[in-house]
Design a protein around this motif. Structure first.
Motif, PDB file in Angstrom:
ATOM      1  N   SER A  36       0.837  -1.196   0.000  1.00  0.00           N
ATOM      2  CA  SER A  36       0.000   0.000   0.000  1.00  0.00           C
ATOM      3  C   SER A  36       0.874   1.249   0.000  1.00  0.00           C
ATOM      4  O   SER A  36       2.028   1.222   0.407  1.00  0.00           O
ATOM      5  CB  SER A  36      -0.925   0.001   1.223  1.00  0.00           C
ATOM      6  OG  SER A  36      -0.169  -0.070   2.391  1.00  0.00           O
ATOM      7  N   CYS A  37       0.269   2.322  -0.468  1.00  0.00           N
ATOM      8  CA  CYS A  37       0.947   3.603  -0.511  1.00  0.00           C
ATOM      9  C   CYS A  37       1.237   4.078   0.918  1.00  0.00           C
ATOM     10  O   CYS A  37       0.396   3.967   1.802  1.00  0.00           O
ATOM     11  CB  CYS A  37       0.051   4.610  -1.233  1.00  0.00           C
ATOM     12  SG  CYS A  37       0.726   6.273  -1.250  1.00  0.00           S
ATOM     13  N   LEU A  38       2.435   4.601   1.132  1.00  0.00           N
ATOM     14  CA  LEU A  38       2.830   5.043   2.471  1.00  0.00           C
ATOM     15  C   LEU A  38       2.218   6.391   2.820  1.00  0.00           C
ATOM     16  O   LEU A  38       2.269   6.827   3.961  1.00  0.00           O
ATOM     17  CB  LEU A  38       4.351   5.127   2.549  1.00  0.00           C
ATOM     18  CG  LEU A  38       5.068   3.777   2.337  1.00  0.00           C
ATOM     19  CD1 LEU A  38       6.506   3.982   1.938  1.00  0.00           C
ATOM     20  CD2 LEU A  38       4.961   2.927   3.574  1.00  0.00           C
ATOM     21  N   ILE A  39       1.638   7.043   1.814  1.00  0.00           N
ATOM     22  CA  ILE A  39       1.054   8.365   2.047  1.00  0.00           C
ATOM     23  C   ILE A  39      -0.462   8.275   2.183  1.00  0.00           C
ATOM     24  O   ILE A  39      -1.036   8.737   3.165  1.00  0.00           O
ATOM     25  CB  ILE A  39       1.445   9.327   0.910  1.00  0.00           C
ATOM     26  CG1 ILE A  39       2.956   9.535   0.911  1.00  0.00           C
ATOM     27  CG2 ILE A  39       0.714  10.663   1.062  1.00  0.00           C
ATOM     28  CD1 ILE A  39       3.499  10.166  -0.348  1.00  0.00           C
ATOM     29  N   CYS A  40      -1.118   7.673   1.193  1.00  0.00           N
ATOM     30  CA  CYS A  40      -2.581   7.680   1.211  1.00  0.00           C
ATOM     31  C   CYS A  40      -3.196   6.321   1.531  1.00  0.00           C
ATOM     32  O   CYS A  40      -4.397   6.227   1.762  1.00  0.00           O
ATOM     33  CB  CYS A  40      -3.120   8.199  -0.122  1.00  0.00           C
ATOM     34  SG  CYS A  40      -2.896   7.051  -1.492  1.00  0.00           S
ATOM     35  N   GLY A  41      -2.381   5.237   1.521  1.00  0.00           N
ATOM     36  CA  GLY A  41      -2.892   3.934   1.900  1.00  0.00           C
ATOM     37  C   GLY A  41      -3.547   3.151   0.777  1.00  0.00           C
ATOM     38  O   GLY A  41      -3.974   2.024   0.981  1.00  0.00           O
ATOM     39  N   THR A  81       4.975   3.606  -6.405  1.00  0.00           N
ATOM     40  CA  THR A  81       4.299   4.316  -7.475  1.00  0.00           C
ATOM     41  C   THR A  81       2.811   4.168  -7.232  1.00  0.00           C
ATOM     42  O   THR A  81       2.249   3.086  -7.358  1.00  0.00           O
ATOM     43  CB  THR A  81       4.686   3.752  -8.851  1.00  0.00           C
ATOM     44  OG1 THR A  81       6.105   3.881  -9.017  1.00  0.00           O
ATOM     45  CG2 THR A  81       3.998   4.542  -9.960  1.00  0.00           C
ATOM     46  N   CYS A  82       2.197   5.271  -6.836  1.00  0.00           N
ATOM     47  CA  CYS A  82       0.794   5.270  -6.437  1.00  0.00           C
ATOM     48  C   CYS A  82      -0.021   6.021  -7.491  1.00  0.00           C
ATOM     49  O   CYS A  82       0.406   7.065  -7.978  1.00  0.00           O
ATOM     50  CB  CYS A  82       0.670   5.963  -5.079  1.00  0.00           C
ATOM     51  SG  CYS A  82      -1.031   6.256  -4.572  1.00  0.00           S
ATOM     52  N   PRO A  83      -1.203   5.481  -7.857  1.00  0.00           N
ATOM     53  CA  PRO A  83      -2.020   6.178  -8.855  1.00  0.00           C
ATOM     54  C   PRO A  83      -2.433   7.580  -8.394  1.00  0.00           C
ATOM     55  O   PRO A  83      -2.676   8.462  -9.222  1.00  0.00           O
ATOM     56  CB  PRO A  83      -3.245   5.276  -9.024  1.00  0.00           C
ATOM     57  CG  PRO A  83      -3.148   4.218  -7.986  1.00  0.00           C
ATOM     58  CD  PRO A  83      -1.774   4.213  -7.428  1.00  0.00           C
ATOM     59  N   LYS A  84      -2.495   7.797  -7.102  1.00  0.00           N
ATOM     60  CA  LYS A  84      -2.911   9.108  -6.591  1.00  0.00           C
ATOM     61  C   LYS A  84      -1.729  10.010  -6.274  1.00  0.00           C
ATOM     62  O   LYS A  84      -1.777  11.217  -6.514  1.00  0.00           O
ATOM     63  CB  LYS A  84      -3.756   8.945  -5.321  1.00  0.00           C
ATOM     64  CG  LYS A  84      -5.160   8.463  -5.596  1.00  0.00           C
ATOM     65  CD  LYS A  84      -5.971   8.494  -4.319  1.00  0.00           C
ATOM     66  CE  LYS A  84      -7.403   8.035  -4.577  1.00  0.00           C
ATOM     67  NZ  LYS A  84      -8.141   7.884  -3.324  1.00  0.00           N
ATOM     68  N   CYS A  85      -0.671   9.438  -5.710  1.00  0.00           N
ATOM     69  CA  CYS A  85       0.442  10.256  -5.214  1.00  0.00           C
ATOM     70  C   CYS A  85       1.586  10.360  -6.218  1.00  0.00           C
ATOM     71  O   CYS A  85       2.441  11.224  -6.076  1.00  0.00           O
ATOM     72  CB  CYS A  85       0.982   9.678  -3.911  1.00  0.00           C
ATOM     73  SG  CYS A  85      -0.287   9.420  -2.674  1.00  0.00           S
ATOM     74  N   GLY A  86       1.632   9.441  -7.197  1.00  0.00           N
ATOM     75  CA  GLY A  86       2.742   9.450  -8.137  1.00  0.00           C
ATOM     76  C   GLY A  86       3.883   8.594  -7.617  1.00  0.00           C
ATOM     77  O   GLY A  86       3.711   7.765  -6.731  1.00  0.00           O
TER      78      GLY A  86
HETATM   79 ZN   LIG Z   1      -0.815   7.276  -2.538  1.00  0.00          ZN
END
Ligand SMILES: [Zn+2]
Length: 79
Positions: free
Chosen positions: A2-7, A23-28
């Motif tokens: 999971s993304c470390l910023i938004c989960g 590489t997160c679809p929301k955070c980049g």
């Molecule tokens: Zn994210």
């Protein structure tokens, strides 16, 4: 992973113990150093998603992957 910023579910590239890359679809695409993660865990900090998105955006396209280190992390958390 999971993304470390938004989960959200994110692609993880854990190159070594010194940093994590997501590489997160929301955070980049971004990296976080191991030291920053330890610091955040020790303080019980969580990233402020909006603030962190803005920071990543500002640091994208410079030729290097935005990296959140232990100096940057305290500026991007909800306190
Ligand atoms: Zn994210």
């Amino acid at each position: 992973m999971s993304c470390l910023i938004c989960g959200e579910p994110a692609l993880a590239i854990d190159a070594d113990d010194d940093y994590l890359e997501r590489t997160c679809p929301k955070c980049g695409r971004y990296q976080i150093t191991g030291a920053a993660l330890v610091l955040m865990k020790a303080h019980g900090w969580y990233f402020n998603v909006e603030l962190t998105h803005k920071w990543i955006e500002e640091h994208q396209g410079t030729g290097t992957i935005p990296t959140i280190d232990s100096h940057q992390a305290p500026r991007l958390v909800d306190v």
